[in-house]
Structures are given as C-alpha cells and as structure tokens.
Design an enzyme around this catalytic site. Structure first.
Site, mmCIF file in Angstrom:
data_model
loop_
_atom_site.group_PDB
_atom_site.id
_atom_site.type_symbol
_atom_site.label_atom_id
_atom_site.label_comp_id
_atom_site.label_asym_id
_atom_site.label_seq_id
_atom_site.Cartn_x
_atom_site.Cartn_y
_atom_site.Cartn_z
ATOM 1 N N SER A 170 0.793 -1.226 0.000
ATOM 2 C CA SER A 170 0.000 0.000 0.000
ATOM 3 C C SER A 170 0.828 1.280 0.000
ATOM 4 C CB SER A 170 -0.977 -0.001 1.170
ATOM 5 O OG SER A 170 -0.292 -0.174 2.393
ATOM 6 N N LYS A 230 -11.825 0.475 -2.462
ATOM 7 C CA LYS A 230 -10.802 1.046 -3.345
ATOM 8 C C LYS A 230 -11.317 1.036 -4.786
ATOM 9 C CE LYS A 230 -7.448 0.605 0.160
ATOM 10 N NZ LYS A 230 -6.910 -0.324 1.121
ATOM 11 N N HIS A 273 -5.011 -3.417 -3.071
ATOM 12 C CA HIS A 273 -4.609 -2.425 -4.078
ATOM 13 C C HIS A 273 -4.392 -3.019 -5.464
ATOM 14 C CE1 HIS A 273 -4.175 0.997 -1.389
ATOM 15 N NE2 HIS A 273 -3.699 0.149 -0.496
HETATM 16 C C1 LIG Z 1 -6.935 -0.308 2.570
HETATM 17 C C2 LIG Z 1 -6.384 -1.596 3.021
HETATM 18 C C3 LIG Z 1 -7.030 -2.335 3.996
HETATM 19 C C4 LIG Z 1 -8.196 -1.799 4.765
HETATM 20 O O1 LIG Z 1 -9.351 -1.836 4.036
HETATM 21 P P1 LIG Z 1 -10.598 -0.950 4.488
HETATM 22 O O2 LIG Z 1 -11.739 -1.525 3.742
HETATM 23 O O3 LIG Z 1 -10.261 0.449 4.124
HETATM 24 O O4 LIG Z 1 -10.728 -1.122 5.979
HETATM 25 C C5 LIG Z 1 -6.537 -3.589 4.291
HETATM 26 N N1 LIG Z 1 -5.442 -4.077 3.672
HETATM 27 C C6 LIG Z 1 -4.771 -3.366 2.749
HETATM 28 C C7 LIG Z 1 -3.556 -3.955 2.094
HETATM 29 C C8 LIG Z 1 -5.220 -2.105 2.405
HETATM 30 O O5 LIG Z 1 -4.552 -1.389 1.509
#
Ligand SMILES: *Cc1c(COP(=O)(O)O)cnc(C)c1O
Length: 382
Positions: free
Chosen positions: A179, A239, A207
C-alpha cells in the site's frame, strides 16, 4: 494519583511533533477534484482507482437499493441483516477471481483482524512481510500467535525462518500490491514456500484488485494460482470498487469455517445493501468496459513522463516519490497544493524512518493533460 494528573492527556498520549501530526481534512470531493480549505485541487490521493465511486451506473444502483430497502441493514447477517444481494456479490466475486467461495465483511480492517484471529492462536506461527498493512499486523497480534517478520519481499529470509520455526499451524501473510510502496509480492514464490513448509498463505490484494492484470483481477489471478487450497485472498470494496466493505476468498470449507468462527463477521452489522448494489454495478463496469485498461494506460503514460523523477520502483497505480525527511516531504506536498494538486506526504510511522515520501495515486479518471501537468509540477519542486 490525583484526578488532575489522570485527566492530563499527556498521561495517555505522548506528545507528537508537529511534522508527525496526523490531521483530518474535512474535504468536499467532486469526481477527480477535492476541495480542501477553500481550495479546489486535482486529487492524486484517492484509492478510487477506477473513478467508480462517482460513476452514474454505480450511484444509480446504490440509490435504487436505498429506495427499495432503506439505508442500514439493521443487524448482523446471522440475525436479520442478510440479503440476497450479499450472496449474489459473494458468488460473482468468487467466480470472477477464480475461487470456490467468498465471504463479505464490513471493511478490510475488520476482514484481516477477524480472519487471522479466527485461524491462529498462541500455538501458531505467523510469517509476515515487514511492510504489511496495519490490519494484517494487528490481526496477527490479536490472535496471540508468534509473529516472525521477514524483510520486505525477501523470500530467502522467509524460507530460513520457516525452517527455524516449524509448528502445527503456520501461515504466511503478505500484501499483494503494497500500500505505501506500490511494489508487488511474488505470489507464486510465496505459494511455493507455503507448499514446501505446509503453511497457509494469506494475500491481501486490496490495491491490486481492479488495477493489476487482465480485467484487474489482481496478483493472485496473474500468478495463476487462484482457488489453490492453501490460499486465502483478501480485498476491499472501498478502493477500485468505489464502495465500502471487504471480502475474503478461499475454498468452500475454509469460508464455511470462517462463517462459524470469525468474530468480526458474527458480531458486526451487515453491510448496507446500497454498498453492495453499488459494488455489483462496479463489478459490471470492470468486466464489461475498458475502465481497467484506462487506468493501466495512465500508469504507463505516467511512468514515461516521470522517468527522470526519483520514483520508487513501482508499476502500479501507487507511485511513491522518495524524499527522505518529514520536512522535505511536507514541504513538497504543500508546494504542490499551492499549484493545485493534492498529493499527500506519507511519513513515519506509516513508512520506515527516513523514508518520508510523496504518494501519488493514479486513477482511470485522470487524462493525459492531468498527468502532464502533475509531472511538470513534480519536476519543478524546489
Ligand atoms: C486499505 C487496506 C485495507 C483496509 O481496508 P478498508 O476496507 O479500508 O478497511 C486492508 N489491507 C490493505 C492492504 C489495504 O490497503
């Protein structure tokens, strides 16, 4: 201890230096634009990679779901909050990603906290990439398992640790696309080690989904190991799907086990139907249109335009530019803001000490002109 000293917040929270303080920005977003403090900026800081959060079809589906059944789901899925839409999305996600089964969760954070806690206990050993997302780190902590961290992407070190700490229940845990760095885990290599040392493998491709590979199916699909019995994949709807929520993919047996055991599934309100209906419409867009290709073309174009900049090695929508000190990164972010671009400075402890950076995220909604003007502004940073 007197009341006065207990009420002194410094007793609970260490003082944070000004350059490290995290600040909330009550912003107004409008497509690719973000208004912060009265300034309208081009947003290069969103995980809405495919610009689906504002797509007319996605929003119309969410609105229709609200008209039909209201806003909240009212209860956990095991009580009365379940709905056929949730099952439909679970089936479609599993089929799209090439897994037997899928379980929807409230968020990625909840998915990882609950998943690792459900699988591991104090007799288990967890092998975790040092740059894994906080949700994986905290899930491992919450499980009480023994955690062994390995240097970022260093599979030789991982293997040495797997040899050193054999146990009945082991698992390897890794981000897919990382991330904060935008680089990729070697999913095939990880699965080889999982096979050789009899462990589970959890890949969180939050991602990579919607961004990497054919149709944006992500790193696991690209490595051609979808549905493997040792493998669990985690992803989010917040995302590239432009909605909210998360999912876990695995074998039918594993997913049924999680339904019975996962505390963040059992004891948390079901996702609202509007979020699910929106995600279903987003999946249609991803499958039917060229929106993923658009993002991938933007990434290629950005890399061509920005080849003289000190970018970290990344082929994904996350493009970090390493600056070093907190002050330099903050200064650069502020300069860009004055010129109309929203690009956040990411500082420790989110990233390792001395590796403060600008984190640029690209979207399918950007056009060539947006990318041209941003790369010029990046090149001109004082
Ligand atoms: C954004 C993210 C999360 C968290 O997800 P949310 O739905 O925003 O709580 C978990 N793992 C990774 C690798 C992320 O980038």
């Amino acid at each position: 201890m007197s009341i006065a000293s207990i009420m002194d917040t410094r007793n609970w929270f260490k003082t944070i230096p000004e350059t490290r303080k995290r600040k909330l920005l009550a912003s107004q977003r409008e497509g690719l634009w973000i208004e912060v403090g009265g300034q309208r900026l081009l947003n290069f800081a969103s995980n809405d990679y495919l610009a689906l959060s504002t797509h007319p079809n996605v929003c119309a589906a969410a609105k229709a779901a609200i008209d039909q059944s209201g806003l909240g789901s009212g209860a956990s899925r095991l009580v009365s909050g379940d709905s056929s839409l949730l099952h439909e999305l679970e089936h479609k996600l599993a089929a799209w990603k090439g897994f037997e089964a899928c379980l929807l969760l409230g968020s990625g954070m909840l998915a990882n906290l609950g998943l690792i806690q459900a699988l591991a206990d104090r007799h288990s050993h967890i092998f975790s990439d040092k740059l894994n997302h906080a949700s994986l780190v905290d899930g491992a902590r919450l499980s009480g398992a023994k955690v062994h961290r390995y240097p970022h992407l260093d599979l030789d070190n991982l293997e040495a640790q797997l040899q050193k700490y054999p146990a009945d229940k082991c698992m390897i845990v890794s981000d897919g696309v990382f991330s904060m760095d935008g680089d990729k885990a070697d999913v095939s290599g990880l699965l080889k080690l999982a096979n050789a040392y009899d462990t589970l493998l959890i890949v969180d491709d939050a991602h990579g989904t919607g961004t990497v590979g054919e149709q944006g199916k992500g790193l696991v699909f690209e490595a051609d190991v979808s549905g493997h019995e040792r493998l669990l994949e985690v992803g989010t709807l917040g995302k590239a799907f432009g909605s909210y929520g998360a999912y876990i993919l695995g074998t039918s047996e594993m997913i049924e086990g999680l339904r019975q055991r996962m505390r963040t599934f059992i004891f948390s309100t079901a996702l609202p139907e509007c979020a699910i209906a929106g995600a279903l419409a987003a999946l249609d867009e991803i499958q039917i249109t060229d929106v993923v290709k658009k993002l991938q073309n933007n990434i290629t174009y950005f890399l061509e335009q920005a080849n003289a900049l000190p970018l970290m090695p990344s082929q994904t929508a996350i493009q970090p530019m390493l600056l070093g000190s907190d002050k330099t990164a903050l200064g650069a972010s502020n300069q860009l803001r004055e010129q109309g671009y929203f690009v956040p400075a990411i500082r420790p402890p989110t990233v390792p000490e001395g590796s403060a950076r600008l984190r640029i995220t690209l979207s399918a909604g950007h056009d060539k002109q947006d990318i041209d003007s941003l790369t010029k502004a990046l090149a001109n940073l004082a």
